[in-house]
Design a protein around this motif. Structure first.
Motif, PDB file in Angstrom:
ATOM      1  N   GLY A  99       0.806  -1.223   0.000  1.00 27.30           N
ATOM      2  CA  GLY A  99       0.000   0.000   0.000  1.00 27.30           C
ATOM      3  C   GLY A  99       0.836   1.268   0.000  1.00 27.30           C
ATOM      4  O   GLY A  99       0.400   2.322   0.466  1.00 27.30           O
ATOM      5  N   ILE A 100       2.064   1.174  -0.500  1.00 26.06           N
ATOM      6  CA  ILE A 100       2.911   2.377  -0.591  1.00 26.06           C
ATOM      7  C   ILE A 100       2.593   3.073  -1.913  1.00 26.06           C
ATOM      8  O   ILE A 100       2.876   2.542  -2.993  1.00 26.06           O
ATOM      9  CB  ILE A 100       4.407   2.001  -0.516  1.00 26.06           C
ATOM     10  N   ASP A 101       2.012   4.245  -1.791  1.00 24.62           N
ATOM     11  CA  ASP A 101       1.500   4.912  -2.982  1.00 24.62           C
ATOM     12  C   ASP A 101       2.477   5.998  -3.431  1.00 24.62           C
ATOM     13  O   ASP A 101       2.209   7.184  -3.274  1.00 24.62           O
ATOM     14  CB  ASP A 101       0.122   5.513  -2.636  1.00 24.62           C
ATOM     15  N   ALA A 102       3.612   5.568  -3.952  1.00 25.06           N
ATOM     16  CA  ALA A 102       4.627   6.568  -4.323  1.00 25.06           C
ATOM     17  C   ALA A 102       4.677   6.741  -5.841  1.00 25.06           C
ATOM     18  O   ALA A 102       4.450   5.799  -6.590  1.00 25.06           O
ATOM     19  CB  ALA A 102       5.986   6.132  -3.802  1.00 25.06           C
ATOM     20  N   ASP A 103       4.981   7.951  -6.230  1.00 27.50           N
ATOM     21  CA  ASP A 103       5.170   8.251  -7.642  1.00 27.50           C
ATOM     22  C   ASP A 103       6.337   7.403  -8.169  1.00 27.50           C
ATOM     23  O   ASP A 103       7.380   7.330  -7.516  1.00 27.50           O
ATOM     24  CB  ASP A 103       5.528   9.749  -7.727  1.00 27.50           C
ATOM     25  N   PRO A 104       6.184   6.736  -9.334  1.00 26.39           N
ATOM     26  CA  PRO A 104       7.295   5.915  -9.861  1.00 26.39           C
ATOM     27  C   PRO A 104       8.581   6.722 -10.029  1.00 26.39           C
ATOM     28  O   PRO A 104       9.687   6.181  -9.906  1.00 26.39           O
ATOM     29  CB  PRO A 104       6.784   5.435 -11.214  1.00 26.39           C
ATOM     30  N   ARG A 105       8.450   8.027 -10.224  1.00 30.76           N
ATOM     31  CA  ARG A 105       9.664   8.858 -10.371  1.00 30.76           C
ATOM     32  C   ARG A 105      10.409   9.030  -9.046  1.00 30.76           C
ATOM     33  O   ARG A 105      11.516   9.546  -9.019  1.00 30.76           O
ATOM     34  CB  ARG A 105       9.287  10.252 -10.919  1.00 30.76           C
ATOM     35  N   ALA A 106       9.771   8.594  -7.959  1.00 26.19           N
ATOM     36  CA  ALA A 106      10.432   8.720  -6.649  1.00 26.19           C
ATOM     37  C   ALA A 106      11.227   7.474  -6.278  1.00 26.19           C
ATOM     38  O   ALA A 106      11.768   7.381  -5.184  1.00 26.19           O
ATOM     39  CB  ALA A 106       9.377   8.997  -5.575  1.00 26.19           C
ATOM     40  N   VAL A 107      11.296   6.494  -7.194  1.00 32.78           N
ATOM     41  CA  VAL A 107      12.022   5.244  -6.908  1.00 32.78           C
ATOM     42  C   VAL A 107      13.427   5.312  -7.520  1.00 32.78           C
ATOM     43  O   VAL A 107      13.581   5.715  -8.672  1.00 32.78           O
ATOM     44  CB  VAL A 107      11.281   4.031  -7.526  1.00 32.78           C
TER      45      VAL A 107
END
Ligand SMILES: Cc1ncc(COP(=O)(O)O)c(C=O)c1O
Length: 449
Positions: A99-107
Motif C-alpha cells: 500500500g505504498i503509494d509513491a510516484d514511480p519517479r520517486a524510486v
C-alpha cells in the motif's frame, strides 16, 4: 611505499568497519562449528535463482512493452540510467503488496540497501550541525555509512516494542538545545537487526506524528518485513506517511538473492528549485545524481534478473518471498523452542533471551561479558559461534549480550547448535554469580520465564 593508518581517512579506524571481516575470520578458523553468526539467506532459498530464465523473462517483458529484441538486449548490456530500469516494477509491487503509494519517479534502484543508506545520508547531511538518530542497538550498515560521511549519530533505546518514542522526543529536545538538531531517524519497524523489535500500529502513527512535530525525516529500513507471518503484517511507515516524512529503503537480498546486489529507495520528498523556489523534483532525483558519481548505475543485468523474478511472481514481492518467509519463520520457531528445551533455568537463572515474531535474530543476555575471548572459547571448545552484541550498541552497553541468527541453518543444525550452546553456557557461564543490579547490563524482555 608504506602507508601509515593515520594518513588514511579516520573512518577506516572505526571498529564498525571491521565487524563483518572479524566474524568471517572466526568462521573460517572453525569450519566445523555450528554458526549462529551470519545473517545471510539460507542456501536453499538460492536455488530459485535461474539467472537465464529470469533474464529471458525480463527481456520478453521489454519486447512486449514495444522494444525490439536488439533494443532489449542493449538495455541489459550498456550503461543505464542512474535511477534504474525496473523502477516501475518495484513501485507497482510496493503499491500492491504494502500500500505504498509513491510516484514511480520517486524510486531509485540501488546497489543493495547499503548504497541507498549511503546516498540518503549524503543527500540529507550537508553540515556537521545536524544529527542522525538511530535505534540502539543498531544495524552496523547505517552506522558505518554515517561514520564514513562524518555524520553525527545519536542513539535512542529500542525495546522489544521498538524505538522508545518518549526517549526519542527527549533526544530531539536535547539535540536541539545543544545546537545539533535531529535531521533524520533511522529505524527498522519490522524485526530490526539485531534487536528483533517490532513497532505496533499505534506506535507507527505516534512516530509519524512525532516526526512532523519535531521536524525530522524517517529513514525506514524494511529488510525483514517479509518475514511476518501471513495475516500479521503491519503497514510500513511509508504506507501511513501522509506528509512525506518517510524515506523507504528495501532490498532484494533476502527475498531474491544477495549476490544480485539490488535494493531500492523511495524518496518522494519534493525539492524546491534553488533559483525560483518552486518545486523542481523529488529527493529521488538528487539521490540519482549522487549515484551517478558513486556506482553510476545498478548493474542492468542484475536488475533484469530481479525484474524477471518479480514478473514470474505476478509482480509481487510478497509472492516472491512467500516460501522464504515460511522457512525463516520455521527456523525462528526451531531456535526459540530449542533454547527453551536445552537451557536449564535452574542451572542458568541469569541467562535470558527475547522471542521475536519475525526476522532472523534472537538476542541473549548473559551474566558475563559476551566478548571476543568468550567467543573463542565457545568456538574452540564447544564448536558453536555467535555474534557479540557490543558492536551494535553506540553507548558501550550491550557487552553482556550475544546475537543468534537462525537464517543460514537447517532445523537439525539449530538443534545441535543450541545443544552445544547450552553446554557452553552451563560450563563457562553458569558458575558465575548473578550481577543483579549492575546497570551496565540492559534488561531483556523475559524470553522464557
Ligand atoms: C537491517 C538491514 N538492512 C539492510 C540489509 C541488506 O542490505 P543489502 O541490500 O545492502 O544487502 C541487511 C542485511 O543484512 C540488514 O540486516
Amino acid at each position: 611505499m608504506r602507508l601509515h593508518p593515520s594518513s588514511l581517512h579516520r573512518s577506516l579506524r572505526e571498529p564498525v568497519l571491521g565487524s563483518i571481516g572479524f566474524l568471517n575470520e572466526v568462521m573460517s578458523r572453525y569450519p566445523e562449528a555450528v554458526s549462529f553468526a551470519p545473517g545471510a539467506p539460507h542456501p536453499d532459498t538460492l536455488g530459485d535463482a535461474d539467472i537465464q530464465r529470469h533474464l529471458d523473462r525480463f527481456a520478453d517483458h521489454l519486447v512486449r512493452g514495444g522494444r525490439t529484441p536488439e533494443q532489449a538486449r542493449r538495455l541489459l548490456v550498456e550503461y543505464g540510467p542512474s535511477r534504474g530500469i525496473i523502477n516501475d516494477l518495484v513501485g507497482a509491487a510496493l503499491r500492491r503488496d504494502y500500500g505504498i503509494d509513491a510516484d514511480p519517479r520517486a524510486v531509485v534502484v540501488t546497489v543493495g540497501a547499503q548504497e541507498a543508506m549511503l546516498l540518503v545520508l549524503r543527500a540529507l547531511f550537508g553540515t556537521a550541525e545536524e544529527a542522525l538518530a538511530v535505534a540502539n542497538p543498531c544495524f552496523v550498515g547505517i552506522v558505518g555509512a554515517a561514520r564514513l560521511l562524518g555524520v553525527e549519530v545519536v542513539p535512542v533505546d529500542e525495546s522489544e516494542y521498538g524505538i522508545d518514542l518518549d526517549g526519542l522526543e527527549d533526544t530531539c529536545a536535547t539535540a536541539r538545545a545543544e545546537g545539533r538538531p535531529v535531521r533524520a531517524l533511522y529505524v527498522a519497524p519490522d524485526f530490526s537487526n539485531p534487536g528483533g523489535a517490532r513497532l505496533s500500529l499505534r506506535c507507527r502513527h505516534r512516530l509519524l506524528d512525532l516526526a512532523h512535530r519535531e521536524d525530522f525525516l524517517i529513514i525506514e529500513d524494511n529488510a525483514y518485513g517479509f518475514t511476518a507471518t501471513s495475516g500479521s503484517e503491519l503497514p510500513p511507515l511509508k504506507a501511513l506517511d501522509t506528509r512525506r516524512r518517510v524515506i523507504h529503503i528495501g532490498t532484494f537480498a533476502k527475498i531474491a538473492f544477495p549476490g544480485a546486489r539490488v535494493g531500492y529507495v523511495i524518496a518522494d520528498q519534493e525539492v524546491a528549485s534553488s533559483a525560483s523556489g518552486g518545486v523542481s523534483g523529488f529527493l529521488a532525483d538528487e539521490l540519482a545524481a549522487l549515484k551517478s558519481v558513486v556506482t553510476v548505475n545498478t548493474s542492468p543485468l542484475c536488475q533484469a534478473v530481479i525484474g524477471g523474478m518479480l514478473l514470474e511472481h505476478g509482480g509481487s514481492v510478497l509472492e516472491l518471498s512467500r516460501r522464504k518467509s515460511a522457512l525463516y519463520q520455521r527456523n525462528l520457531t526451531c531456535l526459540v523452542d530449542a533454547l527453551d528445551r536445552h537451557i536449564d533455568a535452574d542451572l542458568l537463572p541469569d541467562v535470558h533471551w527475547n522471542r521475536p515474531r519475525g526476522g532472523f535474530f534472537v538476542r541473549m543476555r548473559l551474566p558475563v561479558p559476551a566478548d571476543v575471548a568468550l567467543l573463542e572459547t565457545s568456538a574452540e571448545t564447544y564448536g558453536v559461534l555467535w555474534t557479540p552484541m557490543e558492536q551494535f550498541y553506540l553507548d558501550g552497553t550491550g557487552d553482556h549480550q550475544l546475537r543468534l541468527s537462525c537464517s543460514y541453518l537447517d532445523p537439525g543444525q539449530i538443534e545441535e547448535g543450541v545443544r552445544r550452546l547450552a553446554l557452553f553456557l552451563e560450563r563457562e557461564v553458569g558458575t558465575v554469580p548473578s550481577p543483579r543490579g549492575r546497570s551496565a547490563v540492559p534488561e531483556l524482555p523475559p524470553g522464557r520465564r
